[in-house]
Every structure is written in C-alpha cells, then in structure tokens.
Design an enzyme around this catalytic site. Structure first.
Site, mmCIF file in Angstrom:
data_model
loop_
_atom_site.group_PDB
_atom_site.id
_atom_site.type_symbol
_atom_site.label_atom_id
_atom_site.label_comp_id
_atom_site.label_asym_id
_atom_site.label_seq_id
_atom_site.Cartn_x
_atom_site.Cartn_y
_atom_site.Cartn_z
ATOM 1 N N TYR A 1 0.760 -1.074 0.008
ATOM 2 C CA TYR A 1 -0.133 -0.119 -0.065
ATOM 3 C C TYR A 1 0.940 0.923 -0.264
ATOM 4 O O TYR A 1 0.754 2.107 -0.876
ATOM 5 C CB TYR A 1 -0.897 -0.014 1.321
ATOM 6 C CG TYR A 1 -1.797 1.287 1.432
ATOM 7 C CD1 TYR A 1 -2.984 1.092 0.560
ATOM 8 C CD2 TYR A 1 -1.823 2.054 2.143
ATOM 9 C CE1 TYR A 1 -3.873 2.356 0.555
ATOM 10 C CE2 TYR A 1 -2.754 3.190 2.196
ATOM 11 C CZ TYR A 1 -4.062 3.028 1.528
ATOM 12 O OH TYR A 1 -4.732 4.123 1.442
ATOM 13 N N VAL B 1 -10.139 1.209 12.327
ATOM 14 C CA VAL B 1 -10.448 1.342 13.824
ATOM 15 C C VAL B 1 -11.816 1.922 13.925
ATOM 16 O O VAL B 1 -12.523 1.298 14.855
ATOM 17 C CB VAL B 1 -9.383 2.112 14.369
ATOM 18 C CG1 VAL B 1 -9.307 3.371 14.170
ATOM 19 C CG2 VAL B 1 -9.388 1.879 15.994
ATOM 20 N N VAL B 2 -12.408 2.949 13.423
ATOM 21 C CA VAL B 2 -13.590 3.680 13.870
ATOM 22 C C VAL B 2 -14.690 2.637 13.709
ATOM 23 O O VAL B 2 -15.619 2.599 14.473
ATOM 24 C CB VAL B 2 -13.794 4.933 13.149
ATOM 25 C CG1 VAL B 2 -15.222 5.600 13.564
ATOM 26 C CG2 VAL B 2 -12.432 6.020 13.619
HETATM 27 P P1 NAD Z 1 -12.747 1.759 0.217
HETATM 28 O O1 NAD Z 1 -11.926 0.615 0.287
HETATM 29 O O2 NAD Z 1 -13.857 2.156 0.885
HETATM 30 O O3 NAD Z 1 -12.774 2.446 -1.481
HETATM 31 C C1 NAD Z 1 -11.933 2.121 -2.303
HETATM 32 C C2 NAD Z 1 -12.428 1.708 -3.635
HETATM 33 O O4 NAD Z 1 -11.845 1.127 -4.704
HETATM 34 C C3 NAD Z 1 -13.491 0.449 -3.393
HETATM 35 O O5 NAD Z 1 -14.951 0.825 -3.976
HETATM 36 C C4 NAD Z 1 -12.973 -0.791 -4.220
HETATM 37 O O6 NAD Z 1 -14.021 -1.797 -4.847
HETATM 38 C C5 NAD Z 1 -12.354 0.368 -5.326
HETATM 39 N N1 NAD Z 1 -11.106 -0.616 -5.896
HETATM 40 C C6 NAD Z 1 -10.070 -1.199 -5.318
HETATM 41 N N2 NAD Z 1 -9.431 -1.717 -6.107
HETATM 42 C C7 NAD Z 1 -9.787 -1.569 -7.376
HETATM 43 C C8 NAD Z 1 -9.479 -1.872 -8.710
HETATM 44 N N3 NAD Z 1 -8.297 -2.558 -9.038
HETATM 45 N N4 NAD Z 1 -10.172 -1.374 -9.834
HETATM 46 C C9 NAD Z 1 -11.190 -0.652 -9.409
HETATM 47 N N5 NAD Z 1 -11.712 -0.185 -8.293
HETATM 48 C C10 NAD Z 1 -10.970 -0.653 -7.107
HETATM 49 O O7 NAD Z 1 -11.640 3.181 0.653
HETATM 50 P P2 NAD Z 1 -11.847 4.542 0.756
HETATM 51 O O8 NAD Z 1 -11.408 5.015 2.341
HETATM 52 O O9 NAD Z 1 -13.040 5.179 0.172
HETATM 53 O O10 NAD Z 1 -10.365 5.020 0.120
HETATM 54 C C11 NAD Z 1 -10.575 5.770 -0.968
HETATM 55 C C12 NAD Z 1 -9.243 6.068 -1.624
HETATM 56 O O11 NAD Z 1 -8.903 7.400 -0.687
HETATM 57 C C13 NAD Z 1 -8.305 5.204 -1.585
HETATM 58 O O12 NAD Z 1 -7.427 5.200 -2.643
HETATM 59 C C14 NAD Z 1 -7.354 5.270 -0.469
HETATM 60 O O13 NAD Z 1 -6.045 4.698 -0.391
HETATM 61 C C15 NAD Z 1 -7.529 6.897 -0.056
HETATM 62 N N6 NAD Z 1 -7.307 7.038 1.295
HETATM 63 C C16 NAD Z 1 -8.530 7.016 2.213
HETATM 64 C C17 NAD Z 1 -8.059 7.129 3.468
HETATM 65 C C18 NAD Z 1 -9.284 7.247 4.339
HETATM 66 O O14 NAD Z 1 -8.996 7.264 5.601
HETATM 67 N N7 NAD Z 1 -10.490 6.710 4.325
HETATM 68 C C19 NAD Z 1 -6.996 7.622 4.189
HETATM 69 C C20 NAD Z 1 -5.975 7.963 2.897
HETATM 70 C C21 NAD Z 1 -6.082 7.619 1.637
HETATM 71 N N1 UDP Z 2 -6.557 -0.427 15.514
HETATM 72 C C1 UDP Z 2 -7.035 -1.123 16.527
HETATM 73 N N2 UDP Z 2 -8.024 -1.889 16.499
HETATM 74 C C2 UDP Z 2 -8.713 -2.117 15.565
HETATM 75 C C3 UDP Z 2 -8.462 -1.663 14.204
HETATM 76 C C4 UDP Z 2 -7.502 -0.770 14.212
HETATM 77 O O1 UDP Z 2 -6.589 -0.777 17.733
HETATM 78 O O2 UDP Z 2 -9.806 -3.291 15.658
HETATM 79 C C5 UDP Z 2 -5.288 0.315 15.480
HETATM 80 C C6 UDP Z 2 -4.193 -0.007 14.593
HETATM 81 O O3 UDP Z 2 -3.497 -0.835 14.928
HETATM 82 C C7 UDP Z 2 -3.670 1.577 14.041
HETATM 83 C C8 UDP Z 2 -4.961 2.252 14.366
HETATM 84 O O4 UDP Z 2 -6.141 1.684 15.145
HETATM 85 O O5 UDP Z 2 -2.729 1.843 15.145
HETATM 86 C C9 UDP Z 2 -5.483 2.889 13.005
HETATM 87 O O6 UDP Z 2 -5.752 1.730 12.209
HETATM 88 P P1 UDP Z 2 -6.597 1.766 10.824
HETATM 89 O O7 UDP Z 2 -6.533 0.315 10.086
HETATM 90 O O8 UDP Z 2 -7.952 2.272 11.085
HETATM 91 O O9 UDP Z 2 -5.884 2.778 9.856
HETATM 92 P P2 UDP Z 2 -4.254 3.022 9.881
HETATM 93 O O10 UDP Z 2 -3.449 2.050 10.368
HETATM 94 O O11 UDP Z 2 -4.138 2.716 8.044
HETATM 95 O O12 UDP Z 2 -3.808 4.562 10.099
#
Ligand code: NAD
Ligand code: UDP
Length: 319
Positions: A145, A187-188
């Site tokens: 990732y 986590v949330v």
């Molecule tokens: P999510 O997993 O809910 O959404 C990702 C979407 O991409 C899904 O609908 C999935 O089916 C689709 N997808 C995955 N692989 C694919 C592929 N090969 N072709 C077409 N579609 C594909 O996640 P999200 O939280 O909505 O995240 C959306 C974007 O934002 C992602 O790129 C993620 O890396 C980025 N992002 C999100 C967060 C967050 O906290 N939500 C933080 C940092 C970055």
């Molecule tokens: N985490 C946790 N319990 C859970 C899921 C996540 O304690 O059930 C912790 C995880 O180890 C991390 C933080 O919560 O330290 C945020 O994790 P998340 O997977 O939401 O996002 P990211 O690690 O990508 O920030």
C-alpha cells in the site's frame, strides 16, 4: 459549468460521497469500480440519476472514456483488505495510476490522486509536513500500500513534468463516517460495530499509538476545493483533521457515545503500525481557505447513528 467526471473507486466509502456531491453540483458522473471493497449498496440511490453511470472495471486495465475531470480513488484502504492480495494492491496503485494518467493525457483531463498519509510511514517528523520524505519499510506487509501509493505519486509528478498533465495530489489522513463497510476493518468502524454489538473493542498494541480523524464531509469539501485550484497547485497537499487522539481515547469515546458495556481486549500490535500520525495542514488552510468543521464527537455521533440503523436492518437513511 456541467462536466463529465470519472471517479475510480466510486463505490467505496469516500468515492460514493464524492459521486453524490458531484451529482448534486449538476455534473455527469462515471463511477468505475471493481467492487473489491466497495458495494452496489453505496451507489444504489445514485443510479436513479440519468447523469450517473456505473462501470464494473478494474483500473489495472485501461479504460477508454471521454471526460473532463478524473478522481482516482480506486484502491483498498483498510490494512486487512490491502494485505489480502498485496500484489493486486500494488498493481492497483501503480498500473492503475499509469492507466488513469494515460487517459488524462489523451483527453487532457485534470486528475486528482487519493494519496495517503501512509507515504510518511512511521514518521520521525511530527506533525507531518508535505516536505517530509517519510520513513517507509519497503518490504513489510504494509509496503504494498505505502510503496504503491508512493510510486503513484512519482508517476503523477512525472506525467505532470513530462506531459504537462494537470494533477492534484492529496495526502489523505484517516477519514471516517457513514458508508464505511461494516467489515471494513479500520479502527472507527470496528470499534463502533463492536460497541453496538456489546462485543469487546479490539485494541491493537497498548493503544497509545495516535491517529487524527477527519469526518467525511470535511474531506469531500477539501477534495473539491483542491480540484478547483489553479493549475500551478499540484500538491502534494495534506488533507485531514489535525486533532490527534490515542486509540485508547477513541475506544473510550465510542463506548461512552454508544452507552455500551463493552470492555477492551488487547491484541498484538500489527507489524510496522505507525506510532504517531498527525497532519500539518498549513498548506491546505492557506491555499484552500479550508479547515475541518466537524469535531470528533459530532462526527462519531453521526457515524454511530448510521451503523445503528444499518445493524438494525433499517434503511440507512442516506440518500
Ligand atoms: P474503500 O476501500 O472504501 O474504497 C476503495 C474503492 O476502490 C472500493 O470501492 C474498491 O472496490 C475500489 N477498488 C479497489 N481496487 C480496485 C481496482 N483494481 N479497480 C477498480 N476499483 C478498485 O476506501 P476509501 O476509504 O473510500 O478510500 C478511497 C481512496 O482514498 C483510496 O485510494 C485510499 O487509499 C485513499 N485514502 C483513504 C483514506 C481514508 O481514511 N478513508 C486515507 C488515506 C487515503
Ligand atoms: N486498530 C485497533 N483496533 C482495530 C483496528 C485498528 O487498535 O480494531 C489500530 C491500528 O493498529 C492502528 C489504528 O488503530 O494503530 C488505526 O488503524 P486503521 O486500520 O484504522 O488505519 P491506519 O493504520 O491505516 O491508520
């Protein structure tokens, strides 16, 4: 002016909120998603609009459409999902970026990249500013990732320099809200679903690690503002909420807000789990005139209400 807009990953958590916003603004939206972590349920109400089209498509393959703007969100974002098939995760970020950038170059579209705070890895600078290069393990279980997203940023900036593609790169920090998947694994949503079900909340490690949580409406607002900036604003730009909390604090808050009797259960810390994460959002504040409006308690309350209805089998109440 109404535009034709492609949203990859549009059936996911952030993507479906973005598609809704773009439709509400009067645009035509093409949502391309392979439904790996996204779902039709997220976009079912959008299908009523004649300006919305869904394509089941994997971004690792080229896509030929004619659009003005592209938002590239396709990529699983939760550690359990992106580690399920790590090779596909890297392909999604890297081949996906090449395909959407090739498309942007051909049709001269503006293109947004959903990058991530994970490009900073387990950071030694705190809070993280955009000029920090990060501290990422290139060979660990999170690398598919983190490095995939880093390589995607490289491709965005090379297409910009080499082909003058108009890019907008956002580094998104932890964002939450309604329409996260019940089994998303982040986590949330985990804690809320556990608290509502009276199950123990699974704290990984000692719970002293920190994150900074942004509510989804604030994030969509920031993404839209970044896309509307002049062409010389390329990013990368941190987008997130700078209020930092420990995982233990968030667990306790969720137990209190759900009136749950759930206890905490401690599991080993995942490999390479970042210890601290908090965005410096000075650049976004100055450039977009934006800062998060929704506090953690309000955002959690709305997210809890969503999951409460969903788990009760009722209509989720969202459009
Ligand atoms: P999510 O997993 O809910 O959404 C990702 C979407 O991409 C899904 O609908 C999935 O089916 C689709 N997808 C995955 N692989 C694919 C592929 N090969 N072709 C077409 N579609 C594909 O996640 P999200 O939280 O909505 O995240 C959306 C974007 O934002 C992602 O790129 C993620 O890396 C980025 N992002 C999100 C967060 C967050 O906290 N939500 C933080 C940092 C970055
Ligand atoms: N985490 C946790 N319990 C859970 C899921 C996540 O304690 O059930 C912790 C995880 O180890 C991390 C933080 O919560 O330290 C945020 O994790 P998340 O997977 O939401 O996002 P990211 O690690 O990508 O920030």
């Amino acid at each position: 002016m109404s535009k034709r807009i492609l949203v990859t990953g549009g059936a996911g958590f952030l993507g479906c909120h973005l598609c809704r916003e773009l439709l509400d603004e009067g645009h035509e939206v093409i949502c391309a998603d392979n439904l790996f972590t996204g779902s039709k349920a997220n976009i079912v109400q959008l299908l009523d609009s004649r300006r919305f089209e869904f394509l089941r498509h994997d971004v690792t393959f080229p896509l030929y459409v004619e659009v003005d703007d592209i938002y590239n969100l396709a990529c699983p974002a939760s550690p359990i999902h992106y580690q399920h098939d790590p090779v596909q995760t890297t392909k999604t970020s890297v081949h996906g970026a090449i395909n959407v950038l090739g498309l942007a170059k051909r049709v001269r579209a503006r293109i947004f990249q959903a990058s991530t705070s994970e490009v900073y890895g387990d950071p030694h600078q705190h809070p993280q500013r955009e000029d920090y290069w990060g501290r990422v393990n290139p060979i660990g279980p999170r690398s598919c990732y983190d490095e995939g997203k880093r390589c995607a940023e490289t491709l965005f900036f090379d297409y910009h320099r080499q082909n003058r593609v108009r890019i907008k790169v956002a580094r998104i920090f932890n964002t939450y809200g309604p329409r996260m998947h019940v089994n998303d694994g982040r986590v949330v949503s985990n804690f809320i679903v556990q608290a509502l079900g009276g199950q123990p909340l699974t704290v990984y490690g000692n719970g002293q690690q920190t994150r900074s949580f942004c509510y989804v409406t604030d994030m969509i607002d920031a993404i839209r503002r970044l896309m509307a900036t002049p062409d010389d604003i390329t990013g990368p730009m941190n987008l997130g909420n700078p209020v930092e909390v420990t995982i233990l604090e968030i667990a306790e808050k969720i137990i209190a807000l759900t009136n749950s009797r759930s206890k905490l259960i401690f599991h080993p810390s995942p490999i390479d789990d970042p210890v601290q994460r908090c965005p410096d959002i000075t650049f976004a504040k100055q450039t977009l005139g934006w800062q998060p409006q929704v506090g953690l308690e309000d955002g959690l309350t709305q997210t809890i209400a969503y999951f409460d209805k969903l788990l009760a089998g009722a209509n989720d109440g969202l459009r």
